[in-house]
Write a protein that holds these residues in place. Structure first.
Motif, PDB file in Angstrom:
ATOM      1  N   PRO B 151       0.810  -1.298  -0.017  1.00  0.00           N
ATOM      2  CA  PRO B 151       0.137   0.059  -0.062  1.00  0.00           C
ATOM      3  C   PRO B 151       0.950   1.248  -0.103  1.00  0.00           C
ATOM      4  O   PRO B 151       2.081   1.296   0.130  1.00  0.00           O
ATOM      5  CB  PRO B 151      -0.649  -0.126   1.356  1.00  0.00           C
ATOM      6  CG  PRO B 151      -0.049  -1.199   2.117  1.00  0.00           C
ATOM      7  CD  PRO B 151       0.823  -2.012   1.298  1.00  0.00           C
ATOM      8  N   ARG B 152       0.267   2.245  -0.227  1.00  0.00           N
ATOM      9  CA  ARG B 152       0.830   3.510  -0.279  1.00  0.00           C
ATOM     10  C   ARG B 152       1.232   3.765   1.079  1.00  0.00           C
ATOM     11  O   ARG B 152       0.753   3.622   2.282  1.00  0.00           O
ATOM     12  CB  ARG B 152      -0.198   4.587  -0.496  1.00  0.00           C
ATOM     13  CG  ARG B 152       0.301   5.928  -0.707  1.00  0.00           C
ATOM     14  CD  ARG B 152      -0.822   6.887  -0.983  1.00  0.00           C
ATOM     15  NE  ARG B 152      -0.397   8.238  -1.318  1.00  0.00           N
ATOM     16  CZ  ARG B 152      -0.794   9.295  -2.126  1.00  0.00           C
ATOM     17  NH1 ARG B 152      -2.010   8.800  -2.727  1.00  0.00           N
ATOM     18  NH2 ARG B 152      -0.071  10.385  -2.342  1.00  0.00           N
ATOM     19  N   GLY B 153       2.594   4.496   1.186  1.00  0.00           N
ATOM     20  CA  GLY B 153       3.255   4.786   2.620  1.00  0.00           C
ATOM     21  C   GLY B 153       4.229   3.602   3.253  1.00  0.00           C
ATOM     22  O   GLY B 153       4.570   3.541   4.165  1.00  0.00           O
ATOM     23  N   GLU B 154       3.908   2.413   2.466  1.00  0.00           N
ATOM     24  CA  GLU B 154       4.756   1.237   2.985  1.00  0.00           C
ATOM     25  C   GLU B 154       5.845   1.033   2.042  1.00  0.00           C
ATOM     26  O   GLU B 154       5.691   1.243   1.120  1.00  0.00           O
ATOM     27  CB  GLU B 154       3.884  -0.072   3.181  1.00  0.00           C
ATOM     28  CG  GLU B 154       2.635   0.196   4.184  1.00  0.00           C
ATOM     29  CD  GLU B 154       3.104   0.175   5.535  1.00  0.00           C
ATOM     30  OE1 GLU B 154       3.899  -0.243   6.091  1.00  0.00           O
ATOM     31  OE2 GLU B 154       2.110   0.835   6.309  1.00  0.00           O
TER      32      GLU B 154
END
Lengths: 319, 195
Positions: B151-154
């Motif tokens: 996911p976004r941000g990982e």
């Protein structure tokens, strides 16, 4: 390692038996293909052919990991767990806040469980996931700060770890048991795997040929009483006939096999319930004809830990 | 592939012709997975379109331009006035048009990664791009589960099973309105998610 395994006549005989069985099955399918003419029968034969091809592959992988030694067997089962957990989590909805917990489950908890099995630390591997991972998963998930569906989300991952990793890891753990007057642990693992898988296949065959009365149509439309009784009794008989692989007497072997079959059946049924709930037929598509890894080892998941503990409890070397 | 991505082609086959693959966007892996789903001979001529402001500088830029041969375009500033945004958008379309030559493109009409996995609103850029080259086929592409894999941000992907679905190509109808076209593209991708 290969030399010592080859020196074990019983093991060679058992694998020889499996080889003969596979050859017979392959030849039978080839003959049937020429004989049947109805479309339905053709579909059944093709299904059987695909399944048998996958069986060749599975037996080959299993046999070579055994031939390469304990460590390779542990690695093989660890890999199976990893893939099975992946199939499980893919099917159960998670959200972005679960990412960190999933990360640790895949890359730390799963490998560590198998390291513990591999170093033979019985006291730790039997409690590692039920205690430490059980606590770790909700803690890490809570730290991610998303309360919606918290209990459901953590429970799903805990369940996945228990079924796909913890339960399965008891199969290679058999290799590290110290048993009274018996050191052919590879054969014990083989006994478990053969009986579990034979029970699956025999239930399928009995069900296909005689199956009329469904056991739980809402959960698994393919499971019938005829298949259950026929499959379990014939696989139990097979288990009893394979007593020479084990530290058990023929009667004990039959009892163990019966237990393995019943738990295997329960495992298949339980996993079917999960699949039904998620609206799918199979967990994956890795094994042609069988579905995913988890579809193939669902019975093993339930049978392995109980078989492991009963064997350990009753047949352990004392002192 | 690590995330066990499988690919399906429904109503379309991989062909060596110029195409624009339009996909939902939830993860950094999206473009890589589409790329990996293409046969090797098509990979060489397929380039992702990416945001210059995000991919500029150091390793990121090297990855984007050298490894993925991405076309880096300027995204309009959110706080800029309407006119400046229009100019920037037009420039981005023209730049893409110039750089793509006869290559195929991987394009994410949302313009950014969705934080939830739900598809966001489509930007008009894809419409203007197709307007300038109506002969190029649009292949609607649906990416499943990649927003869960990474996911976004990982930064670390989790090995879940993901999939790519390519659907039957669309073309811009003559005189088709911008919103009608974007809506049609969006609906087609949504339908692929259920196929």
């Amino acid at each position: 390692m290969i030399e010592t395994l080859l020196a074990d006549r019983a093991l060679v005989r058992a694998f020889g038996g499996i080889l003969v069985l596979l050859v017979v099955a392959s030849v039978a399918v080839r003959i049937l293909r020429g004989v049947v003419d109805s479309d339905r029968a053709k579909a059944t034969v093709e299904d059987a052919a695909t399944r048998i091809r996958s069986w060749w592959l599975m037996c080959l992988v299993f046999a070579s990991s055994m031939a390469l030694g304990k460590v390779f067997s542990v690695v093989l089962f660890g890999l199976l767990s990893f893939l099975a957990l992946r199939e499980f989590v893919t099917l159960t909805p998670t959200i972005r806040a679960d990412h960190a917990a999933l990360f640790w489950a895949f890359y730390l908890l799963t490998p560590l469980q198998y390291v513990l099995v591999g170093i033979g630390w019985y006291g730790m591997f039997t409690i590692f996931l039920p205690v430490y991972a059980f606590l770790f998963v909700p803690i890490r998930t809570a730290l991610a700060g998303e309360p919606v569906g918290f209990l459901e989300r953590t429970a799903k991952l805990q369940w996945g770890l228990m079924v796909a990793v913890y339960c399965v890891s008891h199969a290679p753990a058999l290799l590290y048991l110290e048993l009274d007057g018996y050191d052919g642990n590879a054969k014990l693992l083989l006994f478990l795997v053969v009986v579990v898988q034979a029970s699956d296949v025999l239930q399928y065959l009995w069900g296909k040929t005689l199956g009329r009365h469904k056991i739980a149509p809402t959960i698994s439309p393919n499971k019938t009483w005829e298949g259950f009784v026929g499959g379990v009794s014939s696989a139990t008989a097979l288990g009893a006939a394979l007593w020479w692989l084990t530290p058990f007497t023929p009667v004990q072997a039959a009892a163990m096999a019966l237990l393995i079959c019943l738990l295997g059946f329960a495992g298949g049924l339980t996993m079917s319930a999960i699949k039904r709930d998620r609206g799918v037929k199979d967990f994956g598509t890795v094994l042609a004809g069988h579905g995913g890894i988890l579809d193939r080892i669902d019975s093993l998941c339930f049978a392995a830990p109980v078989f492991f503990h009963l064997t350990r409890y009753f047949f352990r070397a004392v002192g | 592939l690590w995330c066990g991505a499988s690919s399906r082609w429904i109503g379309v086959t991989p062909e060596p012709q110029q195409r624009i693959y339009c996909a939902n966007h939830a993860s950094h892996l999206d473009a890589v997975v589409i790329w990996a789903a293409l046969p090797p001979n098509l990979r060489r001529t397929t380039r992702p379109v990416a945001a210059a402001d995000y991919w500029r500088g150091g390793v990121k830029q090297w990855l984007a331009t050298r490894v993925f041969r991405a076309i880096l375009i300027e995204r309009g500033k959110r706080d800029g006035d309407a006119e400046a945004r229009r100019v920037a958008a037009r420039e981005a379309v023209e730049q893409t048009r110039r750089e793509m030559g006869s290559d195929s493109l991987i394009l994410f009409p949302e313009g950014t990664r969705s934080p939830t996995g739900e598809m966001g609103p489509f930007k008009a850029g894809v419409f203007h791009l197709v307007q300038s080259c109506p002969e190029v086929e649009i292949v609607p592409t649906y990416l499943h589960n990649l927003g869960r894999v990474l996911p976004r941000g990982e930064f670390a992907p989790v090995p879940l099973l993901a999939s790519v679905t390519f659907g039957a190509p669309l073309r811009l109808e003559p005189d088709e309105d911008r919103d009608v076209f974007l809506d049609r593209l969006r609906t087609t991708i949504e339908e692929l998610s259920r196929a």
